[in-house]
Motif scaffolding. Structure first.
Motif, short mmCIF file in Angstrom:
data_model
loop_
_atom_site.label_atom_id
_atom_site.label_comp_id
_atom_site.label_asym_id
_atom_site.label_seq_id
_atom_site.Cartn_x
_atom_site.Cartn_y
_atom_site.Cartn_z
N ALA A 38 0.81 -1.22 0.00
CA ALA A 38 0.00 0.00 0.00
C ALA A 38 0.84 1.26 0.00
O ALA A 38 0.52 2.23 -0.68
CB ALA A 38 -0.94 0.00 1.21
N GLY A 39 1.92 1.30 0.78
CA GLY A 39 2.75 2.49 0.84
C GLY A 39 3.39 2.82 -0.50
O GLY A 39 3.44 3.98 -0.91
N GLU A 40 3.88 1.80 -1.16
CA GLU A 40 4.49 1.98 -2.47
C GLU A 40 3.47 2.52 -3.47
O GLU A 40 3.75 3.43 -4.26
CB GLU A 40 5.05 0.65 -2.95
N ARG A 85 -10.16 -0.58 -2.78
CA ARG A 85 -9.44 -1.85 -2.61
C ARG A 85 -9.18 -2.08 -1.12
O ARG A 85 -8.44 -1.34 -0.49
CB ARG A 85 -8.13 -1.81 -3.40
N GLU A 86 -9.81 -3.11 -0.59
CA GLU A 86 -9.79 -3.34 0.86
C GLU A 86 -8.37 -3.48 1.40
O GLU A 86 -8.06 -2.97 2.49
CB GLU A 86 -10.58 -4.61 1.18
N ARG A 87 -7.49 -4.14 0.65
CA ARG A 87 -6.13 -4.35 1.16
C ARG A 87 -5.31 -3.06 1.22
O ARG A 87 -4.24 -3.02 1.82
CB ARG A 87 -5.40 -5.38 0.30
#
Length: 242
Positions: A38-40, A85-87
């Protein structure tokens, strides 16, 4: 104007969640946060959206207003992607950016990445960290040195993409010939203090920008490399006041 930027994964992290934008006269650093990838995704999406917005809106308004609008567009892109997007839920990123025009450097900042001005062999922090420990420093509760080792030093009070609306800091610098601008993530500033950074810039002023950036990154890794490390060094050179 000359510029060089580089990003290093460091010695501990499994992924590099920092992203750089080196596209003169626009430069930016984003340090993403969030689980999995997610951070990327947040940092890269923020910089892409930020740059694309500015490329479409070159005519209207002042540069501080345009940078603010571009940051709002980037915030919306990251925020909506996280909702879809849940993830990616809760992902976000810092953003420190500068746009150079004539003798002026217009800057925008949210989070704890930093913009420094290096002038006459003196390094000055231009941005103010949006972090819990920096609020404690400003309140006089802890020293700047204590903040560097505080257990909650990575807790941000502001980030791009984590809320529907954001308030970024904006400002302008009047440049002089021979100035340098340094944009970096906290993977550098958190491990290499201003005295060390200033010394590296002063002692190696005849080296290339790449060599100096690589020296700063090496210094952060030598100090532990606990985070991703990113830096952009911009040599202003001569300035056009027209």
């Amino acid at each position: 104007m000359k510029a060089f930027g580089n990003s290093d994964i460091g010695l501990v992290r499994e992924k590099n969640e920092d992203s750089l934008l080196v596209s003169a006269p626009l430069f930016a650093v984003a340090d993403g946060m969030g689980g999995h990838a997610a951070g990327e995704i947040a940092s890269q999406l923020a910089l892409t959206s930020f740059q694309e917005f500015l490329s479409r809106d070159q005519e209207n308004g002042s540069w501080p207003d345009k940078l603010t609008a571009a940051a709002c567009a980037a915030n919306e892109a990251v925020y909506q992607e996280a909702r879809k997007r849940e993830r990616l839920a809760g992902m976000g990123t810092t953003l420190s950016a500068v746009y150079l025009e004539g003798i002026h450097a217009y800057w925008l900042h949210i989070g704890d990445s930093r913009l420094y001005l290096y002038r006459a062999e003196q390094l000055q922090q231009i941005t103010t960290d949006h972090s819990l420990v920096w609020e404690l420093v400003r309140a006089g509760s802890i020293s700047a040195e204590e903040a560097r080792h505080h257990p909650r030093r990575n807790v941000l009070t502001k980030a791009l993409g984590t809320q529907e609306k954001i308030e970024a800091d904006v400002g302008v610098l009047e440049l002089k010939a021979g100035d340098y601008l340094l944009l970096c993530s906290d993977g550098l500033s958190g491990l290499v203090d201003e005295t060390q950074l200033q010394q590296l810039l002063a002692e190696h002023k005849h080296e290339s920008l790449k060599a100096r950036v690589d020296r700063m990154i090496s210094a952060a890794n030598h100090a532990g490399g606990h985070d991703n490390i990113s830096a952009i060094l911009v040599e202003v050179g001569q300035v056009d006041a027209s």
